[in-house]
Design an enzyme around this catalytic site. Sequence first.
Site, short mmCIF file in Angstrom:
data_model
loop_
_atom_site.label_atom_id
_atom_site.label_comp_id
_atom_site.label_asym_id
_atom_site.label_seq_id
_atom_site.Cartn_x
_atom_site.Cartn_y
_atom_site.Cartn_z
NE ARG A 102 -3.92 0.62 1.94
CZ ARG A 102 -5.15 0.75 2.44
NH1 ARG A 102 -5.36 1.54 3.48
NH2 ARG A 102 -6.17 0.09 1.94
CG HIS A 129 -8.49 0.18 -2.80
ND1 HIS A 129 -7.74 -0.93 -2.44
CD2 HIS A 129 -9.13 0.57 -1.65
CE1 HIS A 129 -7.92 -1.17 -1.14
NE2 HIS A 129 -8.75 -0.29 -0.65
CD GLN A 132 -13.08 -1.50 -0.72
OE1 GLN A 132 -12.30 -1.35 0.20
NE2 GLN A 132 -14.28 -2.03 -0.56
CG ASP A 218 -13.42 6.32 -0.99
OD1 ASP A 218 -13.23 6.18 0.23
OD2 ASP A 218 -12.48 6.33 -1.83
CB CYS A 258 -14.48 1.38 0.07
SG CYS A 258 -13.95 3.09 0.15
NE ARG A 286 -10.76 -5.06 0.54
CZ ARG A 286 -9.94 -4.10 0.96
NH1 ARG A 286 -10.41 -3.07 1.62
NH2 ARG A 286 -8.65 -4.13 0.66
N1 CP Z 1 -11.37 0.07 2.54
C1 CP Z 1 -10.09 -0.02 2.93
O1 CP Z 1 -9.18 -0.27 2.14
O2 CP Z 1 -9.92 0.17 4.27
P1 CP Z 1 -8.53 0.35 5.03
O3 CP Z 1 -7.96 1.66 4.59
O4 CP Z 1 -8.89 0.33 6.48
O5 CP Z 1 -7.63 -0.79 4.66
N1 NVA Z 2 -9.93 6.75 -1.41
C1 NVA Z 2 -9.58 6.35 -0.08
C2 NVA Z 2 -9.80 4.88 0.11
C3 NVA Z 2 -9.60 4.39 1.52
C4 NVA Z 2 -9.76 2.93 1.64
C5 NVA Z 2 -8.13 6.72 0.21
O1 NVA Z 2 -7.30 6.57 -0.70
O2 NVA Z 2 -7.84 7.15 1.33
#
Ligand code: CP
Ligand code: NVA
Length: 300
Positions: A102, A129, A132, A218, A258, A286
Amino acid sequence: MKHLLTIEELSAAEIGEILRLAKKLKAARGQAARALPLQGHVWALIFNKASTRTRVSFEVGIRELGGATIYMSSSELQMGRGETVADTACVLSRYLHGVVIRTYAQRDIEEFARFGTIPVVNALTDDEHPCQILADLFTVEEKLGELKGKKVVFFGDGACNVSNSWLFAAAKLGMKLWIAAPQGFQPSAALVKRAGDEVCVTEDAIAAASDADVLYTDTWVSMGKEGEAAERLKKLMPYQINEAVVHAAKRGAIVMHCLPAYRGKEIAASVFEAHQQTIFDQAENRLHAQKAILTLLAGH
Ligand code: CP
Ligand code: NVA
């Protein structure tokens, strides 16, 4: 499947295979005689942004499939002091069986995949993502049946990683995707073209909701955008999923998020509460979807 870096590079057949396996793994969870495709594996999770769901569901999923995990951030690695992604990928490939990353730049995970010799999973970048959206597709199918023809409306920051991944997924699966977002928060024309020109982008949230099967949102302030929070809140307020938006959708439409959710911002508290069963099922999925991804990446 060698890596999971984007939805863009997955075929509809590969997505179908992931969804079918996720369903099987969900049904089999907790059974004694389960498959252990990651037995003897060690996978690293390299996370440069916060995470609740992705981190924990990957750690649990890898362990349930027989593997072990190491969690770290780039700042704990020599990468934080300037070692290149390429060198890191070459070295970590000698120890590990796979890596879940990530981070901010999509090019960093692509570079890791190019220079390393182990599977790389995108656990969120600024651009996409994919894990997700695979769990979301699994959830829509579970709740509403066949994906083809379903109308999904994404409200709010229509230029973020989650909406980008939806753009590619919907086009591949014959779903109707609408993005309700103001100027400056809409996907670029180049991205829409890359995804097959199928999406409808509008500034009218109520019109977008008409006849929708899925209302999706989101956070308005993605990780890395905290400096723009005040401006985003002001501009995106008309795109909140609230009672009026739900009312404009098809009867029985589902509401998805999400997570993490900010009630009173991208979603009204009452709407969240009324649809939390779906939203938390979506979060649970997930785990099942990622176990399917990991199983396929391990060659099973
Ligand atoms: N939706 C999602 O990716 O959540 P986190 O940021 O908690 O991993
Ligand atoms: N768009 C959001 C998604 C979080 C899971 C971010 O990037 O923070």
